[in-house]
Motif scaffolding. Structure first.
Motif, PDB file in Angstrom:
ATOM      1  N   UNK A  32      17.532  42.404  22.254  1.00 55.71           N
ATOM      2  CA  UNK A  32      18.916  42.713  21.880  1.00 55.71           C
ATOM      3  C   UNK A  32      19.091  42.758  20.367  1.00 55.71           C
ATOM      4  N   UNK A  33      19.900  43.729  19.897  1.00 57.04           N
ATOM      5  CA  UNK A  33      20.204  43.824  18.465  1.00 57.04           C
ATOM      6  C   UNK A  33      21.699  43.752  18.191  1.00 57.04           C
ATOM      7  N   UNK A  34      22.525  43.997  19.201  1.00 56.94           N
ATOM      8  CA  UNK A  34      23.980  43.940  19.027  1.00 56.94           C
ATOM      9  C   UNK A  34      24.610  43.609  20.375  1.00 56.94           C
ATOM     10  N   UNK A  35      25.688  42.824  20.340  1.00 60.65           N
ATOM     11  CA  UNK A  35      26.314  42.382  21.585  1.00 60.65           C
ATOM     12  C   UNK A  35      27.822  42.234  21.380  1.00 60.65           C
ATOM     13  N   UNK A  36      28.591  42.693  22.339  1.00 57.69           N
ATOM     14  CA  UNK A  36      30.045  42.489  22.335  1.00 57.69           C
ATOM     15  C   UNK A  36      30.481  42.233  23.765  1.00 57.69           C
ATOM     16  N   UNK A  37      31.426  41.311  23.936  1.00 51.45           N
ATOM     17  CA  UNK A  37      31.866  41.037  25.292  1.00 51.45           C
ATOM     18  C   UNK A  37      33.085  40.147  25.345  1.00 51.45           C
ATOM     19  N   UNK A  38      33.545  39.936  26.567  1.00 54.39           N
ATOM     20  CA  UNK A  38      34.675  39.047  26.819  1.00 54.39           C
ATOM     21  C   UNK A  38      34.421  38.310  28.123  1.00 54.39           C
ATOM     22  N   UNK A  39      34.929  37.075  28.218  1.00 54.85           N
ATOM     23  CA  UNK A  39      34.784  36.320  29.461  1.00 54.85           C
ATOM     24  C   UNK A  39      35.968  35.387  29.632  1.00 54.85           C
ATOM     25  N   UNK A  40      36.171  34.972  30.868  1.00 51.16           N
ATOM     26  CA  UNK A  40      37.309  34.142  31.210  1.00 51.16           C
ATOM     27  C   UNK A  40      36.984  33.310  32.436  1.00 51.16           C
ATOM     28  N   UNK A  41      37.216  32.009  32.331  1.00 54.60           N
ATOM     29  CA  UNK A  41      37.146  31.139  33.504  1.00 54.60           C
ATOM     30  C   UNK A  41      38.515  31.182  34.155  1.00 54.60           C
ATOM     31  N   UNK A  42      38.536  31.351  35.458  1.00 54.51           N
ATOM     32  CA  UNK A  42      39.818  31.496  36.147  1.00 54.51           C
ATOM     33  C   UNK A  42      39.993  30.419  37.206  1.00 54.51           C
ATOM     34  N   UNK A  43      41.230  30.190  37.559  1.00 54.13           N
ATOM     35  CA  UNK A  43      41.583  29.197  38.558  1.00 54.13           C
ATOM     36  C   UNK A  43      41.244  29.722  39.951  1.00 54.13           C
ATOM     37  N   UNK A  44      40.691  28.852  40.797  1.00 59.21           N
ATOM     38  CA  UNK A  44      40.454  29.293  42.186  1.00 59.21           C
ATOM     39  C   UNK A  44      41.750  29.774  42.829  1.00 59.21           C
ATOM     40  N   UNK A  45      41.666  30.772  43.670  1.00 57.25           N
ATOM     41  CA  UNK A  45      42.848  31.356  44.302  1.00 57.25           C
ATOM     42  C   UNK A  45      43.640  30.345  45.128  1.00 57.25           C
ATOM     43  N   UNK A  46      42.973  29.311  45.636  1.00 60.38           N
ATOM     44  CA  UNK A  46      43.692  28.350  46.479  1.00 60.38           C
ATOM     45  C   UNK A  46      44.440  27.295  45.661  1.00 60.38           C
ATOM     46  N   UNK A  47      44.348  27.323  44.338  1.00 60.73           N
ATOM     47  CA  UNK A  47      45.062  26.357  43.516  1.00 60.73           C
ATOM     48  C   UNK A  47      45.628  27.043  42.269  1.00 60.73           C
ATOM     49  N   UNK A  48      46.559  27.940  42.461  1.00 56.98           N
ATOM     50  CA  UNK A  48      47.107  28.731  41.364  1.00 56.98           C
ATOM     51  C   UNK A  48      48.047  27.925  40.464  1.00 56.98           C
TER      52      UNK A  48
END
Length: 154
Positions: A32-48
């Protein structure tokens, strides 16, 4: 009437089977020479009731991204692994599209697409697993083989 028959034959010839472009040999290690991204931890659907984490965005040098190793290739199909900095591996399977440049691929829990140009390639993927989503694109270059020195003369 004969003209219509000739025209029909000519049109069918133009609509004949499409031929795939030649694909490059991509077997080897890609770094790899270049990297771009996004991420998100989300709440389980059963505990909104729980809060969703703030998205994380990254534009960083490729030294922080995983490498790609292509072990085998059979015409348009290929296989290998994505390899973390710590040596953890995920299976990678992919296929070139008929243009001989664009690829689609899948790993243990990701999928994506990309494009290969000579000795560089860009792969973009989507992770969608329980409680985590991410997107990213990484540009890779083919790793140069290690230089070997010839043994000294006798």
């Amino acid at each position: 009437m004969r003209r219509a028959g000739v025209a029909t034959v000519m049109m069918l010839g133009l609509l004949g089977p499409a031929h795939a472009a030649d694909v490059p040999n991509i077997v080897g290690l890609w770094t790899p020479v270049e990297h771009a991204g996004s991420n998100l931890s989300i709440t389980p659907m059963d505990d909104m009731r729980l809060r969703v984490d703030t998205p994380h965005f990254a534009n960083r040098p490729g030294t922080e991204a995983w490498s790609v190793r292509i072990d085998t290739q059979n015409d348009r199909a290929f296989g290998g692994a994505v390899v973390s900095k710590g040596g953890k591996e995920q299976v990678l399977l992919g296929t070139f599209r008929s243009d001989g440049k664009r690829v689609v691929y899948a790993t243990d829990f990701s999928s994506g697409d990309g494009e290969v140009n000579a000795d560089s390639m860009e792969l973009c993927w989507i992770d969608s697993i329980p409680n985590y989503i991410a997107t990213a694109c990484t540009t890779y270059v083919r790793a140069k083989p290690a230089q070997t020195t010839a043994p000294a003369g006798k």
